[in-house]
Design an enzyme around this catalytic site. Structure first.
Site, mmCIF file in Angstrom:
data_model
loop_
_atom_site.group_PDB
_atom_site.id
_atom_site.type_symbol
_atom_site.label_atom_id
_atom_site.label_comp_id
_atom_site.label_asym_id
_atom_site.label_seq_id
_atom_site.Cartn_x
_atom_site.Cartn_y
_atom_site.Cartn_z
ATOM 1 N N ARG A 210 0.297 -1.374 -0.091
ATOM 2 C CA ARG A 210 0.231 -0.131 0.062
ATOM 3 C C ARG A 210 1.029 1.047 0.010
ATOM 4 O O ARG A 210 2.566 1.255 0.471
ATOM 5 C CB ARG A 210 -1.237 -0.155 1.158
ATOM 6 C CG ARG A 210 0.024 0.070 2.730
ATOM 7 C CD ARG A 210 -0.282 1.333 2.985
ATOM 8 N NE ARG A 210 0.727 1.784 4.121
ATOM 9 C CZ ARG A 210 1.835 1.876 4.312
ATOM 10 N NH1 ARG A 210 2.860 1.965 3.290
ATOM 11 N NH2 ARG A 210 3.287 2.078 6.024
ATOM 12 N N ASP B 248 -1.854 -0.824 7.653
ATOM 13 C CA ASP B 248 -1.305 -1.428 6.635
ATOM 14 C C ASP B 248 -2.179 -2.914 6.199
ATOM 15 O O ASP B 248 -2.326 -2.839 5.088
ATOM 16 C CB ASP B 248 -0.111 -1.384 6.823
ATOM 17 C CG ASP B 248 0.976 -0.775 6.885
ATOM 18 O OD1 ASP B 248 0.300 0.614 6.737
ATOM 19 O OD2 ASP B 248 2.061 -0.652 7.663
#
Length: 362
Positions: free
Chosen positions: A37, A186
């Protein structure tokens, strides 16, 4: 030029080939993947129960393998930069010392996911891991590995399918076995990422709002400085002053992140970009986690007409910057950064991608 991101088909093919080399005469039966990400804005707010605005990347970790009931679980990583040994072997029948943290470090993420998996007992299995997520670049290679492995385990022994609890289990794996007290961002976006969207996440309530980011004239440039810095010697000020500045950053960053999501929904890219720059300056001056390398990358990017905003992303002291810009100026921007920045950065041109998922093997 930007680095070519391997396609999912290429990664699955690489993993399958390695599996067949490692286990001659066998063919993998199941496969899963999960993305890394990049956080557009909202830094160092997730573990303070604030707001973040990340998106899932086309950079992914792939796990392929097969069940082998009654046998030891054999895990292999093909990641070139993983610490040795790249093959580990441990027993699921005795969740004692074999699942305790230790060497190699990369295996601790796998052990943690197995330990916190929400549908026990698991059968034995053989698996191979490959990844296109850069290690140590602030793009969450660790969460990508955790979530990919959890998704793989879901095919071996399905759990109840609760995606939020899946992300929490992967976060716990990082806490207990990798020794990293990370926030939920995350793992959350790696599980719940949505193609063509960023995710506004309230890290206190875990409420998630998809924010469209699919304008074909817009791209996200990730620039990896390929520099890592030590945290040492950065916190020498008086404690009360440090706490004030850290808290001020978190409070103001939360406001910026909520405003940024609204600007993105309206296509107000100039205003969004200004908030990115304010975020970077705050991380540099108040939270003190930037460095001259990241500052230089941001400054160089902002000198190009057609760039809306740029900022450091991730923990800081090195790693990556994220830049929002018009698609037609991407080559000019990369060239300008290369000319102005004294280092060897790598570039990834990305758009928001899908979260963790099962894969079909041909």
């Amino acid at each position: 030029m930007a680095s070519q991101i391997p396609s999912l088909v290429e990664l699955v093919s690489e993993a399958s080939s390695l599996y067949k080399q490692t286990f001659p005469g066998e063919t993998p039966q199941i496969a899963a993947c999960a993305p890394g990400r990049v956080n557009l804005i909202g830094e160092h707010t997730d573990y303070n129960q604030g707001y973040v605005l990340p998106m899932a990347l086309p950079l992914v970790t792939v796990v392929v393998g097969s069940p082998s009931p009654g046998d030891d679980a054999i895990i292999v990583t093909a990641t070139e930069h993983a610490d040795e040994p790249r093959r580990v072997n441990f027993s699921l029948a005795n969740k004692g010392p074999t699942l305790s943290p230790g060497a190699p470090y990369w295996a601790n993420y796998v052990k943690g996911v197995i330990h916190h998996y929400r549908a026990q007992p698991l059968p034995g299995f053989k698996a191979v891991v490959v990844s296109s997520v850069p290690l140590g670049g602030g793009l969450s290679s660790s969460a990508s590995l955790e979530v990919a492995f959890y998704t793989f385990l879901q095919q071996l022994r399905p759990d109840d399918g609760d995606k939020i609890l899946k992300a929490v289990a992967c976060q716990q794996a990082e806490h207990t076995h990798a020794g990293v007290p990370c926030g939920i961002m995350d793992q959350f976006v790696s599980v719940l990422g949505k193609e063509g969207h960023a995710l506004l996440i309230d890290c206190r309530s875990l409420e998630t709002i998809p924010v469209p980011l699919a304008d074909p004239d817009l791209v996200i440039l990730i620039t990896n400085s390929n520099v890592k810095h030590s945290l040492a010697s950065r916190f020498r000020d008086k404690l009360d002053d440090v706490i004030y500045r850290r808290a001020r950053h978190v409070i103001e960053e939360n406001h910026r992140t909520v405003k940024a999501a609204e600007f993105l929904k309206r296509g107000a890219y100039h205003e969004f970009g200004q908030l990115m720059l304010e975020s970077h300056n705050s991380l540099r001056d108040l939270y003190e986690v930037s460095c001259k390398d990241l500052d230089g990358l941001v400054s160089a990017a902002m000198e190009v007409n057609g760039v809306f905003g740029s900022r450091m992303t991730g923990g800081g002291f090195g790693g990556c910057t994220v830049t929002l810009l018009k698609a037609h100026v991407i080559d000019r921007t990369i060239q300008h950064i290369q000319e102005r920045y004294h280092g060897t950065p790598t570039f990834f041109v990305t758009t928001p991608s899908e979260g963790a998922r099962n894969l079909q093997l041909s």
